[in-house]
Design an enzyme around this catalytic site. Structure first.
Site, short mmCIF file in Angstrom:
data_model
loop_
_atom_site.label_atom_id
_atom_site.label_comp_id
_atom_site.label_asym_id
_atom_site.label_seq_id
_atom_site.Cartn_x
_atom_site.Cartn_y
_atom_site.Cartn_z
CG LEU A 10 -1.75 -1.30 1.42
CD1 LEU A 10 -2.73 -1.12 2.58
CD2 LEU A 10 -2.49 -1.69 0.13
CB ALA A 12 -2.62 5.03 -2.29
NE ARG A 17 0.76 12.30 10.18
CZ ARG A 17 0.53 11.23 10.95
NH1 ARG A 17 0.80 11.28 12.24
NH2 ARG A 17 0.06 10.12 10.42
CE LYS A 24 3.63 7.78 4.60
NZ LYS A 24 2.80 7.55 5.80
CG ASN A 172 -2.62 -4.15 14.02
OD1 ASN A 172 -2.02 -5.03 13.40
ND2 ASN A 172 -3.46 -3.32 13.44
CG ASN A 229 3.00 8.24 10.14
OD1 ASN A 229 2.35 7.91 9.15
ND2 ASN A 229 3.10 7.49 11.21
CE1 TYR A 372 33.84 22.21 -18.25
CE2 TYR A 372 34.01 23.72 -16.39
CZ TYR A 372 33.30 23.22 -17.47
OH TYR A 372 32.07 23.73 -17.76
#
Length: 452
Positions: A10, A12, A17, A24, A172, A229, A372
């Site tokens: 995932l 999307a 933040r 992100k 979780n 985040n 150069y």
């Protein structure tokens, strides 16, 4: 593992933040976009197909996948209506039929392949839904995993938890694995009857329990499921990633006197027996062979360092710098797009660009290859055994042949033959007594300035 596997990542979210125009998941950790870390973990865990759910910045994400050679099917989440809605955006891929389906997030770059392999093993053993969780001493804010007799019965969010549930420290982590044959049916049963009106993938646990399916939670490290985040969390993840890589190199036989001051890129290759002193930075595409020493405060990018070579201290190797065995680039030297052959030495305060330096050559302090002209780059070739005196400027294109000498302070504009000595400076003149007159003149100027 012969079971087929689809991994859905995932990616999307807008990541507001982060306060960035870059999506992100494309912010780098170890120089590699976060989503690529997740993809690499999935590939190592044996996934057969990748589905990337995109939304905001999908074109940039597609470009990043192509740049990294990733073959993945992108699925657009038209509206951000929750994690279950995001997974459902990949329904056409799910319907192809896979034994295992892993759902990951593009902003969790620290997940290890071993964690995903363990989840897949549970699916193979007959579990229908696996939730990857973690133990923490401070569970505040996390969804609690409620387990009874080995079955995960619920995921309870902080604001909905009672006192007993808030005491649970098993939380979780967000990552989940599914029996591919039942996932579609679970998605069909998830509704958006909640305060935000969104479809949450965690509701699959409750749905699966009502259908009598086997649901389990497994424990991973908190680092594995750590999400990003904002920039502060990105910096924290970078720190953890760097520490992991340092530990790996140390265990593989690399010596670091102050490991916490050494920074690696995701593709850095260091062989056993290398010594790295403090405050060394490795940019992209660097390889260092056995026995080499990288001394303090050196910066390497796009460079290869041969066996038993020495770099620094305070050296900068830019892209195309190739150091052969037992060569040396010393303090306050910069090398770019140049080959330094075996045993050659570039010791002090020197710039070597667009050049080839032969075996055993010695480049004196303050030497510059003038490569150069303001529009074009030209090459300097220095032969084997050549000696370049200090403070010399070699104006390319120019060749200093084998065993030639360049007198100190020379500006060399023409080729120097083998075994010849090249001079390119004005003849010294000495004026006896002139220093006395010069001091008197300087003193007079100083005294005059005081009267003004």
């Amino acid at each position: 593992m012969t079971r087929t596997c689809l991994t859905i990542i995932l990616a999307a979210g807008k990541g507001t933040r982060m306060k960035s125009d870059l999506p992100k998941v494309l912010h780098p950790v170890g120089g590699l976009p976060m989503v690529m870390h997740a993809i690499n973990a999935a590939k190592t865990a044996g996934t057969d197909k990748l589905a990337i759910v995109t939304g905001h910045g999908s074109e940039l994400l597609d470009d990043a996948l192509k740049a990294n050679g990733i073959d993945a099917q992108t699925c657009i989440q038209k509206e951000q209506l929750g994690t279950a809605n995001a997974v459902d955006a990949a329904r056409s891929v799910i319907n192809e039929g896979f034994d295992d389906v892993i759902v990951m997030f593009g902003d969790t770059p620290l997940v290890r392949p071993e964690t995903l392999i363990e989840a897949r093993a549970k699916l193979e053993a007959g579990v229908d839904v696996v939730v990857i969780g973690f133990e923490t001493e401070n569970p505040f804010g996390y969804g609690r995993l409620v387990v009874k007799d080995g079955q995960l019965t619920a995921i309870v969010e902080e604001k909905e938890a009672n006192e007993e549930e808030r005491a649970i420290t098993f939380c979780n982590g967000g990552l989940m694995a599914f029996n591919g044959r039942t996932l579609g049916g679970l998605l069909d049963k998830i509704d958006n009857n909640n305060a935000k009106g969104e479809f949450y993938l965690t509701d699959a646990v409750a749905v699966a329990n009502t259908q009598g399916l086997q649901v389990e939670a497994m424990v991973a490290s908190e680092e594995d499921v750590l999400g990003v985040n904002n920039r502060a969390e990105l910096a924290n993840v970078e720190q953890i990633w760097q520490q992991r890589v340092r530990e790996k190199h140390l265990l593989d036989g690399v010596t670091m006197t102050a490991p916490h001051t050494v920074f690696f890129h995701h593709d850095t290759k260091i062989e056993a027996g290398v010594i790295i002193e403090p405050n060394v930075f490795f940019g992209p595409n660097v390889s260092v062979e056995k026995g080499a020493k990288i001394r303090a405060f050196s910066h390497l990018e796009g460079a290869s360092v041969g066996a038993n070579a020495e770099v620094g201290p305070f050296a900068r190797l830019r892209p195309g710098a190739n150091l052969s065995e037992k060569s040396k680039v010393g303090n306050f030297c910069e090398v770019k797009n140049a080959d330094i052959a075996q045993g050659a030495k570039v010791n002090h305060l020197t710039y070597i660009g667009d050049a080839s330096i032969g075996a055993g050559a010695n480049i004196g302090a303050g030497t510059i290859t003038c490569n150069y002209d303001g529009m074009n780059k030209f090459k300097t070739t220095i032969g084997e055994g050549a000696f370049i005196g200090s403070n010399s400027s070699l104006v390319a294109p120019v060749t200093i042949n084998d065993n030639a000498y360049i007198a100190s302070g020379s500006v060399i504009t023409n080729d120097v033959p083998k075994d010849a000595v090249g001079f390119g400076r004005a003849r010294q003149e000495t004026k006896p007594g002139l220093a006395v007159k010069l001091r008197a003149r300087i003193k007079a100027i100083k005294e005059a300035s005081k009267k003004v």
